[in-house]
Design a protein around this motif. Structure first.
Motif, PDB file in Angstrom:
ATOM      1  N   LEU A  70     -17.093  12.542  23.098  1.00 19.01           N
ATOM      2  CA  LEU A  70     -18.128  11.906  22.287  1.00 19.01           C
ATOM      3  C   LEU A  70     -17.609  10.624  21.632  1.00 19.01           C
ATOM      4  N   MET A  71     -16.382  10.675  21.113  1.00 21.65           N
ATOM      5  CA  MET A  71     -15.791   9.490  20.501  1.00 21.65           C
ATOM      6  C   MET A  71     -15.602   8.379  21.524  1.00 21.65           C
ATOM      7  N   ARG A  72     -15.062   8.751  22.685  1.00 21.64           N
ATOM      8  CA  ARG A  72     -14.810   7.751  23.728  1.00 21.64           C
ATOM      9  C   ARG A  72     -16.107   7.096  24.192  1.00 21.64           C
ATOM     10  N   GLN A  73     -17.141   7.924  24.433  1.00 25.97           N
ATOM     11  CA  GLN A  73     -18.403   7.382  24.932  1.00 25.97           C
ATOM     12  C   GLN A  73     -19.131   6.554  23.873  1.00 25.97           C
ATOM     13  N   THR A  74     -18.962   6.908  22.618  1.00 26.18           N
ATOM     14  CA  THR A  74     -19.567   6.113  21.538  1.00 26.18           C
ATOM     15  C   THR A  74     -18.941   4.730  21.504  1.00 26.18           C
ATOM     16  N   ARG A  75     -17.627   4.685  21.654  1.00 20.68           N
ATOM     17  CA  ARG A  75     -16.927   3.389  21.668  1.00 20.68           C
ATOM     18  C   ARG A  75     -17.364   2.565  22.881  1.00 20.68           C
ATOM     19  N   VAL A  76     -17.433   3.197  24.042  1.00 22.25           N
ATOM     20  CA  VAL A  76     -17.849   2.499  25.257  1.00 22.25           C
ATOM     21  C   VAL A  76     -19.266   1.956  25.108  1.00 22.25           C
ATOM     22  N   ALA A  77     -20.126   2.733  24.441  1.00 25.08           N
ATOM     23  CA  ALA A  77     -21.527   2.351  24.280  1.00 25.08           C
ATOM     24  C   ALA A  77     -21.708   1.117  23.402  1.00 25.08           C
ATOM     25  N   MET A  78     -20.670   0.728  22.683  1.00 19.34           N
ATOM     26  CA  MET A  78     -20.763  -0.480  21.853  1.00 19.34           C
ATOM     27  C   MET A  78     -20.679  -1.754  22.681  1.00 19.34           C
ATOM     28  N   GLY A  79     -20.384  -1.621  23.981  1.00 19.10           N
ATOM     29  CA  GLY A  79     -20.365  -2.773  24.869  1.00 19.10           C
ATOM     30  C   GLY A  79     -19.376  -3.839  24.427  1.00 19.10           C
ATOM     31  N   ARG A  80     -19.856  -5.055  24.239  1.00 17.16           N
ATOM     32  CA  ARG A  80     -18.985  -6.171  23.842  1.00 17.16           C
ATOM     33  C   ARG A  80     -18.337  -5.951  22.473  1.00 17.16           C
ATOM     34  N   GLU A  81     -18.930  -5.086  21.660  1.00 17.21           N
ATOM     35  CA  GLU A  81     -18.400  -4.814  20.331  1.00 17.21           C
ATOM     36  C   GLU A  81     -17.367  -3.675  20.330  1.00 17.21           C
ATOM     37  N   SER A  82     -17.101  -3.086  21.502  1.00 20.66           N
ATOM     38  CA  SER A  82     -16.227  -1.907  21.556  1.00 20.66           C
ATOM     39  C   SER A  82     -14.807  -2.187  21.058  1.00 20.66           C
ATOM     40  N   LYS A  83     -14.336  -3.422  21.197  1.00 23.70           N
ATOM     41  CA  LYS A  83     -12.985  -3.747  20.757  1.00 23.70           C
ATOM     42  C   LYS A  83     -12.848  -3.740  19.234  1.00 23.70           C
ATOM     43  N   ARG A  84     -13.970  -3.708  18.539  1.00 21.58           N
ATOM     44  CA  ARG A  84     -13.934  -3.626  17.080  1.00 21.58           C
ATOM     45  C   ARG A  84     -13.740  -2.195  16.596  1.00 21.58           C
ATOM     46  N   VAL A  85     -13.797  -1.238  17.531  1.00 20.45           N
ATOM     47  CA  VAL A  85     -13.732   0.182  17.173  1.00 20.45           C
ATOM     48  C   VAL A  85     -12.483   0.815  17.778  1.00 20.45           C
ATOM     49  N   GLN A  86     -11.725   1.544  16.976  1.00 18.36           N
ATOM     50  CA  GLN A  86     -10.577   2.288  17.487  1.00 18.36           C
ATOM     51  C   GLN A  86     -10.792   3.789  17.256  1.00 18.36           C
ATOM     52  N   LEU A  87     -10.104   4.596  18.064  1.00 22.28           N
ATOM     53  CA  LEU A  87     -10.216   6.049  17.992  1.00 22.28           C
ATOM     54  C   LEU A  87      -8.878   6.646  17.578  1.00 22.28           C
ATOM     55  N   ILE A  88      -8.898   7.547  16.595  1.00 20.28           N
ATOM     56  CA  ILE A  88      -7.681   8.183  16.103  1.00 20.28           C
ATOM     57  C   ILE A  88      -7.830   9.698  16.184  1.00 20.28           C
ATOM     58  N   TRP A  89      -6.848  10.348  16.806  1.00 20.04           N
ATOM     59  CA  TRP A  89      -6.766  11.806  16.797  1.00 20.04           C
ATOM     60  C   TRP A  89      -5.534  12.179  15.981  1.00 20.04           C
TER      61      TRP A  89
END
Length: 218
Positions: A106-125
């Motif tokens: 879910l986290m990965r797909q949410t980031r991907v769904a941001m399209g051009r803005e995806s680089k503004r989002v990071q994922l931390i486990w």
């Protein structure tokens, strides 16, 4: 003010005229300050004033006031970044564990769904256990491609206790936590495999990225 007025001694000038010019100057300064602050005010007004009943947006639950994150807790830079964070023990998060993998997916797909803005989002486990992460999971959710960084809990007992207290406020320890670039937790989402709920999470994050332009330099 005309050239003749400039030559008139201050003691001879009409007090009401001076007061009028002072008021105009103050109003102009106030309007200028409001214009400069409007983008920030708009984002906070939209999320902390105009909000549905119960403090919720499309799907996520708002945290108000936002809960400040201490950057010294984790070995990951959160300042200036939008972050989706989960905390799970690696020993309970195997490739066949659908409940845990759903959170990562879910986290990965949410980031991907941001399209051009995806680089503004990071994922931390945050690996809350002592075991290493399943290698199969690391292949599917690596830092370079998926944008997921795995970090351990703070080694210092005091910092660990503080982080756990922050994580579990409002009983949200198992949820996906959204941290703004300040950094502070300002929203959290339940783990879901519903396409409709995923679309709502996507809308929440898209709206935030549009209203608040911090983190654009990532």
């Amino acid at each position: 003010m005309s050239d003749k007025e400039l030559l008139i001694p201050a003691s001879q000038m009409d007090a009401s005229a001076i007061n009028a010019r002072t008021r105009r100057g103050r109003i102009q300064m106030l309007l200028l300050l409001l214009a400069c602050a409007s983008p920030v005010l708009a984002s906070y007004f939209a999320y902390y004033v105009i909000k549905p009943e119960g403090g919720k947006t499309n799907f996520g639950t708002l945290v108000y006031p936002a809960q400040e994150f201490n950057g010294a807790w984790l070995d990951a830079p959160l300042q200036g970044k939008w972050t989706l964070l989960i905390a799970r023990p690696a020993g309970e998060c195997q490739i066949k564990d659908e409940k845990c993998v759903e959170a990562l997916f879910l986290m990965r797909q949410t980031r991907v769904a941001m399209g051009r803005e995806s680089k503004r989002v990071q994922l931390i486990w945050v690996n809350t256990g002592g075991k290493l992460v399943d290698p199969e999971l690391l292949k599917a959710y690596d830092e370079q491609t998926a944008g997921l960084k795995v970090v351990p809990l703070p080694a210092d007992p005091k910092s660990r206790a503080e982080f756990n207290a922050w994580l579990n406020k409002e009983g949200a320890g198992k949820e996906i936590q959204l941290i703004d670039p300040s950094p502070a937790k300002m929203m959290y989402f339940p783990v879901t495999n519903s396409p409709k709920e995923f679309a709502s999470i996507k809308k929440d994050l898209e709206k935030l990225l549009k209203l608040n332009h911090k983190g654009e330099s990532l």
